[in-house]
Design an enzyme around this catalytic site. Structure first.
Site: not given
Ligand code: NAD
Length: 431
Positions: A121
């Site tokens: 990561k």
């Molecule tokens: P992203 O940046 O597209 O979206 C993140 C979302 O979380 C946004 O809607 C943002 O407004 C919201 N957010 C941020 N801070 C916040 C808070 N304090 N309270 C409420 N909402 C809040 O990111 P993503 O890719 O959707 O990732 C989200 C989670 O999923 C993370 O934990 C990431 O590690 C995990 N994840 C993502 C992927 C991927 O392929 N994108 C894969 C596995 C895991």
């Protein structure tokens, strides 16, 4: 120095008992697997010690001529089963400890689903919304050059995470390729399709969340159609999962992001909410639902609760109050270990992150394979293969959880740790 200060000299300096951080949660989860490891237990320390941890300085000239420095990291937690794989997070509060935990979860996730990768990561302490597009571009290029020492298509392959996207990956791929003197599409995944990205990658994590939620519901005799869904995070993962639930006839009754926490018991118009976010950057101001207090949000009665934003959201304070049948962890590490125990005691099923959000890295694996062979698959082929891998992984983890009477998380860790430590034992220690 007092004697008590020497308590962890010789142990892990990055574990601070007075202020538990994410890596401590990861280690606690590993410890829970110890009784199930048999002879492989002798190798368990491998999983507590990240193999390689790089901290880099990322200096840039800002648009106004001043110089700014950002702290960046790349952690390769374990490479026993293959090259490192895991996302890059741009967030002002990201820490080395958090990146270490996220890298550890990637080791487990990749092994739990059976992908031939180790876990890694990365991250930069930057708020991508607080710098200009050009500044972000320079930050991304400098960071990629700095971690270029340890990444590569056969060494460690980054991907998007919070605060990064396909554009970030395009810049990273270009920077690595420029430094190497030849186009290396396979150095990152989650790229735009025009640059060797895979069809279906953008949607893959949310799709995997939906598939595992559906499988969990089947075992719990819950109908997805008509079910109530509460989603925290309306970005890539939460937004797409919400859309798929909506398309399957479920009611998304509440959604929260960094700008707003909204409720509509009749069901939020998800496509309209997604369009609002695309246009305005957040859910704030979306007219089709009512703002509610964040603590009320966590207590809404529902069938599926999907934390898909950041870690540490379902705490021991919130866990006794949630009113859901199934928690589906779209985010990484959204439930603390203490909260996990409370949910288990309350009979609430948790589909753990290492399974629920593994769809993204699974299609990243497809992207990497396609880049190596320069032969690209159709979206249907990708979605079919994703479906098969997720359903099989869910089934295997469910069986271990029944057999050993443990949570799905511990079952996923048992399967994954066995695979990683078996590889470790068979390779033997160098030298
Ligand atoms: P992203 O940046 O597209 O979206 C993140 C979302 O979380 C946004 O809607 C943002 O407004 C919201 N957010 C941020 N801070 C916040 C808070 N304090 N309270 C409420 N909402 C809040 O990111 P993503 O890719 O959707 O990732 C989200 C989670 O999923 C993370 O934990 C990431 O590690 C995990 N994840 C993502 C992927 C991927 O392929 N994108 C894969 C596995 C895991």
């Amino acid at each position: 120095m007092h004697d008590t200060d020497l308590a962890h000299v010789g142990g892990l300096s990055y574990l601070n008992p007075s202020a538990p951080e994410p890596y401590a949660s990861f280690i606690e989860q590993i410890e829970r697997v110890r009784p199930y490891l048999g002879e492989l237990e002798r190798w368990i320390e491998t999983l507590k010690h990240p193999k390689r941890t790089l901290i880099v300085d990322v200096p840039i000239v800002r648009d106004d001529g001043t110089i700014a420095h950002y702290e960046g990291y790349r952690v390769q937690h374990n490479l026993s089963r293959g090259p490192g794989k895991g996302g890059i997070r741009f967030h002002p509060a990201v820490t080395l400890n958090e990146v270490m935990a996220l890298a550890g979860w990637m080791t487990v996730k990749n092994a739990a689903v059976g992908l031939p990768f180790g876990g890694a990561k990365g991250g930069i302490r930057v708020d991508p919304r607080a710098v200009t597009k050009d500044e972000l571009h320079r930050i991304t290029r400098r960071f990629t050059s700095e971690i270029g020492l340890i990444i590569g298509p056969d060494r460690d392959i980054p991907a998007p995470d919070v605060g990064t996207n396909a554009v970030t990956m395009a810049v990273m791929m270009d920077t690595f390729s420029m430094n190497r003197g030849g186009t290396a599409t396979g150095v990152v995944t989650g790229k735009p399709v025009a640059l060797g990205g895979s069809l279906g990658r953008h949607e893959a994590t949310g799709r995997g969340v939906f598939i595992t939620a559906r499988e969990a519901a089947r075992h719990q005799h819950i109908e997805v159609e008509g079910a109530r869904v509460v989603v925290q995070g309306f970005g890539n993962v939460g937004g797409i999962a919400a859309r798929l639930f909506h398309e399957a006839g479920a009611r998304v009754i509440a959604a929260a992001d960094h700008g707003a926490t909204l409720h509509n018991e009749a069901g939020i118009d998800v496509p309209a909410a997604l369009a609002h976010v695309a246009e305005n950057g957040s859910l704030a101001g979306f007219p089709g639902a009512t703002p509610i207090d964040i603590e009320d949000f966590w207590q809404l009665p529902c069938e599926f609760l999907v934390p898909a934003a950041l870690e540490g959201q379902i705490t021991e304070v919130r866990a006794p109050r949630v009113q859901t049948r199934i928690v589906v962890e779209g985010a990484n590490g959204p439930t603390t270990p203490a909260a996990d125990d409370i949910l288990k005691d309350r009979g609430i099923l948790v589909v753990p992150d290492v399974l629920a959000n593994a769809g993204g890295v699974t299609v990243s694996y497809f992207e990497w394979v396609q880049d190596f062979s320069s032969f690209f698959w159709t979206e249907d082929e990708i979605n079919d293969r994703l479906e098969r891998i997720m359903v099989n992984a869910f089934g295997a983890i469910w069986r271990v959880s029944e057999e050993k009477q443990v949570s799905l998380r511990t079952a996923a860790f048992i399967i994954a740790c066995h695979r990683v430590l078996e590889a470790r034992a068979e390779r033997g220690l160098y030298p």
